[in-house]
Enzyme design. Structure first.
Site, PDB file in Angstrom:
ATOM      1  N   GLY A  13       0.919  -1.262   0.003  1.00  0.00           N
ATOM      2  CA  GLY A  13      -0.034  -0.057  -0.027  1.00  0.00           C
ATOM      3  C   GLY A  13       0.816   1.298   0.037  1.00  0.00           C
ATOM      4  CG  ASN A  14       3.634   2.133   3.119  1.00  0.00           C
ATOM      5  OD1 ASN A  14       2.749   3.151   3.422  1.00  0.00           O
ATOM      6  ND2 ASN A  14       3.939   1.615   3.969  1.00  0.00           N
ATOM      7  CE  LYS A 131      -1.090  -3.777   7.433  1.00  0.00           C
ATOM      8  NZ  LYS A 131       0.252  -4.266   6.919  1.00  0.00           N
ATOM      9  CE  LYS A 219       1.670  -6.144   0.107  1.00  0.00           C
ATOM     10  NZ  LYS A 219       2.381  -5.676   1.416  1.00  0.00           N
ATOM     11  CE  LYS A 281       7.357  -5.718   2.820  1.00  0.00           C
ATOM     12  NZ  LYS A 281       5.859  -5.916   2.671  1.00  0.00           N
TER      13      LYS A 281
HETATM   14  N1  LIG Z   1      16.689  -6.486   6.415  1.00  0.00           N
HETATM   15  C1  LIG Z   1      16.132  -5.860   5.540  1.00  0.00           C
HETATM   16  N2  LIG Z   1      16.302  -5.886   4.420  1.00  0.00           N
HETATM   17  C2  LIG Z   1      15.729  -5.172   3.597  1.00  0.00           C
HETATM   18  N3  LIG Z   1      15.051  -4.070   3.791  1.00  0.00           N
HETATM   19  C3  LIG Z   1      14.524  -3.806   5.168  1.00  0.00           C
HETATM   20  C4  LIG Z   1      15.210  -4.750   5.991  1.00  0.00           C
HETATM   21  N4  LIG Z   1      14.523  -4.496   7.167  1.00  0.00           N
HETATM   22  C5  LIG Z   1      13.872  -3.545   7.153  1.00  0.00           C
HETATM   23  N5  LIG Z   1      13.780  -3.317   5.691  1.00  0.00           N
HETATM   24  C6  LIG Z   1      12.837  -2.170   5.044  1.00  0.00           C
HETATM   25  O1  LIG Z   1      11.522  -2.523   5.137  1.00  0.00           O
HETATM   26  C7  LIG Z   1      10.900  -2.096   3.980  1.00  0.00           C
HETATM   27  C8  LIG Z   1       9.842  -2.916   3.565  1.00  0.00           C
HETATM   28  O2  LIG Z   1       8.547  -2.886   4.479  1.00  0.00           O
HETATM   29  P1  LIG Z   1       7.466  -1.967   4.033  1.00  0.00           P
HETATM   30  O3  LIG Z   1       7.955  -0.499   3.700  1.00  0.00           O
HETATM   31  O4  LIG Z   1       6.764  -1.857   5.373  1.00  0.00           O
HETATM   32  O5  LIG Z   1       6.632  -2.816   3.424  1.00  0.00           O
HETATM   33  P2  LIG Z   1       5.533  -2.373   2.031  1.00  0.00           P
HETATM   34  O6  LIG Z   1       6.156  -2.311   0.670  1.00  0.00           O
HETATM   35  O7  LIG Z   1       4.562  -3.714   1.855  1.00  0.00           O
HETATM   36  O8  LIG Z   1       4.739  -1.217   2.465  1.00  0.00           O
HETATM   37  C9  LIG Z   1      12.077  -1.983   2.994  1.00  0.00           C
HETATM   38  O9  LIG Z   1      11.869  -1.052   2.021  1.00  0.00           O
HETATM   39  C10 LIG Z   1      13.164  -1.536   3.939  1.00  0.00           C
HETATM   40  O10 LIG Z   1      13.367  -0.171   3.887  1.00  0.00           O
HETATM   41  N1  LIG Z   2      -3.211  -4.447   4.231  1.00  0.00           N
HETATM   42  C1  LIG Z   2      -1.965  -4.383   4.189  1.00  0.00           C
HETATM   43  O1  LIG Z   2      -1.215  -5.138   4.557  1.00  0.00           O
HETATM   44  O2  LIG Z   2      -1.537  -3.227   3.665  1.00  0.00           O
HETATM   45  P1  LIG Z   2      -0.179  -2.557   3.517  1.00  0.00           P
HETATM   46  O3  LIG Z   2       0.700  -3.289   2.385  1.00  0.00           O
HETATM   47  O4  LIG Z   2      -0.431  -1.138   2.917  1.00  0.00           O
HETATM   48  O5  LIG Z   2       0.683  -2.464   4.817  1.00  0.00           O
END
Ligand SMILES: Nc1ncnc2c1ncn2[C@@H]1O[C@H](COP(=O)(O)OP(=O)(O)O)[C@@H](O)[C@H]1O
Ligand SMILES: NC(=O)OP(=O)(O)O
Length: 318
Positions: A13-14, A131, A219, A281
């Site tokens: 979502g980000n 969340k 998700k 993830k």
């Molecule tokens: N060990 C790691 N290796 C790579 N990225 C990491 C790690 N720990 C934390 N991150 C951070 O986590 C982010 C992914 O989580 P997030 O932004 O919450 O996910 P989403 O893309 O689902 O919104 C990466 O872009 C990075 O900034």
């Molecule tokens: N539902 C959910 O996981 O949304 P984000 O990917 O935006 O965190």
């Protein structure tokens, strides 16, 4: 040339409302259009695709709208707001894909599916909101919000991976994807399927009836379950980094090209993957493989093709 490998792609979502943006439809559409160019190449190469997406920023905005208008119109519960974001993000993805496929002279069709996901009413995660949804606030902004909006004092807030404070809501684990047969059938017939948006609409079974519950499912966990249940060949998690790293953000950080489930668990226990960001993830990747899945690739949206060719991305295997 058609290869018909079935790939599930999960988009955060980000990535749809990016840091610093307020989340207008124009911003969301532009981000989606940019994200989908490499995906269209996969489609014209013949892959069968299921696209899932997050909704954290968007469903959080919807909650703010409900709270600010609750004295004027009836407020909707969180399960219905999840359904609304499946529709709003789904239509943007579908439109962007259809337009790009037309330009590429492809006849592939896109179907967006409202997806309900069974959760356990006794899941302890209902009692511990985890969340993050909605906008990021600095410490100062959060203080001001709490002084202006009394309801904000009752919410639970967390610091989200160094990016600011966010409201958190309950996030039970997905138990079963109610629409899995429809997703599988559409994929088998080579439709591009947009499903499981925002982790799906959480429902519980009560006296033989399904009813919605107020929560937002992660998700990545929902995508892992869909990927396993519809027997996807590859589960791709697209996020902000091209590879998972050890010692992330430190001078001695190293990229991981491949890890086994056992290695992933070991690194997880060592605290390499934070709870609010990379942790879910990796947990999702492990659960997909342990549910019979074959291969997970974690990479960034612009590296989809290179990762499929083995040039980048982090592969997680049995
Ligand atoms: N060990 C790691 N290796 C790579 N990225 C990491 C790690 N720990 C934390 N991150 C951070 O986590 C982010 C992914 O989580 P997030 O932004 O919450 O996910 P989403 O893309 O689902 O919104 C990466 O872009 C990075 O900034
Ligand atoms: N539902 C959910 O996981 O949304 P984000 O990917 O935006 O965190």
């Amino acid at each position: 040339m058609a290869n018909h490998k079935r790939v599930l792609i999960a988009i955060g979502g980000n990535a749809i409302t990016q840091e610093g943006q307020v989340g207008t439809i124009a911003e969301q559409m532009e981000n989606i259009e940019q994200s989908l160019s490499p995906v269209v190449k996969m489609l014209t190469d013949g892959y069968d695709l299921i696209i899932t997406h997050g909704n954290g920023p968007q469903v959080g905005s919807a909650l703010i709208k409900e709270e600010t208008s609750k004295n004027k119109v009836p407020a909707y519960p969180l399960d219905i707001l999840n359904a609304q974001t499946q529709g709003s993000i789904g239509v943007l993805i579908e439109q962007a894909l259809k337009n790009k496929l037309r330009l590429a002279r492809s006849t592939r069709e896109v179907a967006t599916l409202i997806t309900q996901v069974l959760v356990d009413p006794k899941d302890p995660r209902f009692e511990n909101p985890s969340k993050p949804v909605g906008p990021f606030y600095t410490e100062e902004q959060l203080k001001q919000l709490k002084s202006e909006e009394p309801s904000a004092r009752d919410f639970t807030w967390v610091e989200d991976s160094g990016r600011g404070y966010r409201r958190v809501v309950p996030s039970p684990l997905p138990v079963d994807i109610l629409n899995k047969k429809a997703i599988q059938s559409l994929a088998e017939n080579h439709f591009v399927v947009v499903a499981g948006g925002g982790g799906g609409i959480p429902v519980v079974e009560d006296n033989g009836q399904f009813i919605g519950v107020e929560a937002v499912i992660d998700k990545d966990f929902a995508s892992a379950l869909i990927a396993a249940q519809i027997e996807a060949d590859i589960f791709m998690i697209l996020t902000g980094v091209s590879r998972v790293m050890l010692n992330y953000g430190k001078p001695n950080q190293v990229e991981l090209a491949e890890m086994t489930v056992a290695q992933a668990k070991k690194y997880m226990n060592e605290g390499q993957f934070p709870k609010g960001s990379m942790g879910p993830k990796i947990e999702a990747a492990i659960s997909y493989i342990e549910n019979g899945g074959k291969q997970v690739i974690i990479t960034s949206i612009d590296k989809v093709e290179a990762a499929l060719n083995g040039e980048t991305g982090t592969k997680i295997v049995r």
